[in-house]
Design an enzyme around this catalytic site. Sequence first.
Site, PDB file in Angstrom:
ATOM      1  N   CYS A  73       0.811  -1.223   0.000  1.00  0.00           N
ATOM      2  CA  CYS A  73       0.000   0.000   0.000  1.00  0.00           C
ATOM      3  C   CYS A  73       0.842   1.269   0.000  1.00  0.00           C
ATOM      4  O   CYS A  73       0.309   2.372  -0.175  1.00  0.00           O
ATOM      5  CB  CYS A  73      -0.924   0.006   1.211  1.00  0.00           C
ATOM      6  SG  CYS A  73      -2.064  -1.394   1.265  1.00  0.00           S
ATOM      7  N   HIS A 130      -9.406   3.595  -1.562  1.00  0.00           N
ATOM      8  CA  HIS A 130      -8.091   2.974  -1.468  1.00  0.00           C
ATOM      9  C   HIS A 130      -7.755   2.160  -2.717  1.00  0.00           C
ATOM     10  O   HIS A 130      -7.777   0.926  -2.693  1.00  0.00           O
ATOM     11  CB  HIS A 130      -8.035   2.097  -0.220  1.00  0.00           C
ATOM     12  CG  HIS A 130      -6.700   1.475   0.049  1.00  0.00           C
ATOM     13  ND1 HIS A 130      -5.501   2.054  -0.346  1.00  0.00           N
ATOM     14  CD2 HIS A 130      -6.361   0.312   0.677  1.00  0.00           C
ATOM     15  CE1 HIS A 130      -4.501   1.279   0.025  1.00  0.00           C
ATOM     16  NE2 HIS A 130      -4.989   0.212   0.640  1.00  0.00           N
TER      17      HIS A 130
END
Length: 400
Positions: A88, A344
Amino acid sequence: MATGIKDKVAILGMGCSKFGERWDASPEDLMLEAYNEAMADAGISPEQLGAAWYSTHMDDVGTGRGGTAMGIALRLPNIGVTRVENFCAGGSEATRAAVYAVAAGACDIALALGVEKLKDTGYGGLPMAQVGTYIPQWYPNAVAPANFAQLASAYRTKHGIDAALLKRAISHVSIKSHANGAKNPKAHLQKAITEEQCLKAPTIAAPLGLFDCCGVSDGAAAVIVTTPEIARALGKTDLVTFKALQVAVSNGWELQSSEWDGSYVHTARVAAKKAYQEAGIRDPRKELSMTEVHDCFSITELVTMEDLGLSGEGQAVRDVLDGVFDADGDVPCQIDGGLKCFGHPVGASGIRMLYEIYLQLQGRAGQRQLADPKTGLIHNLGGQPSQNVCSISIVGLEGV
């Protein structure tokens, strides 16, 4: 001797696509959406770009490996395009590479772009990733909500916090993010929620409920960087410059020793300490105007406030409930809705966080605009509390 990155590189322009379930757009469409905004904001032509870095996580269900997908989608002028992937934190990693290239004098102007297209792969969350052949022999088999639910349990046990009080605090984190996201036209989720909705939502992994977990999104974000001197020569004023870029990566200590108690994220504390030193920050609670942190789960944001030194040990619950990190608090967090509500898209998230702080520092955040911000911190966490990559970036107005 290394002197750090402070004020050596400026943001020339940024762009961000609308995040969400973008059934209407391919990964290439999303890249173009972010790139066109960034180029218009920078006021340059493609021929002025010297190099590019490209972040995407799930290559096999998105755009494939290598840098050609970005080079072709954007018709870049045969410059180098390097694909990076660091869970991430990939977007922050692409930005770090572009910034370092400019600071080193390897190119005058560099591009970093992140994209992810996950919603039409057939998965409700992240697709399964290949973890290699050795890791499964010792790595605990668990899904992300369970891993971060364990963080909540360890934090509550260590600090003797009542379970109901912790649930109220993490619910407040989610309520705040939804309130902020409701003011963001590019956010995936744009609807406010109540405390009752949050507390009564279905449990995903106790104590985390439905509203305590961020989903995944389709989206892209881009940043163009250069030296302050070149930015000024191109007519830019009120420059936003990088103050610190730090990354810390787990080395096995958390999982393979009995010293870590599971109540915090070790790499976040390591990276934050180095970033503050590089930026010359002594009191982050007083010197940071805002933060964008990796709120993959509401408990992650709460614990991160302590990892970043914005709350004392065991004090984040009280600070959260007192509104310290609300939009009108001392250090607003996730003013754009965060991962929870802005969304996200894994490879793009780090650059999206930077995008919001850039807009805020330039007074261009619309109805989300904070009063006179000077600095901002981006915290990116890839992996889980026991094994992860943590990136800390600090930016601010030039000379601050």
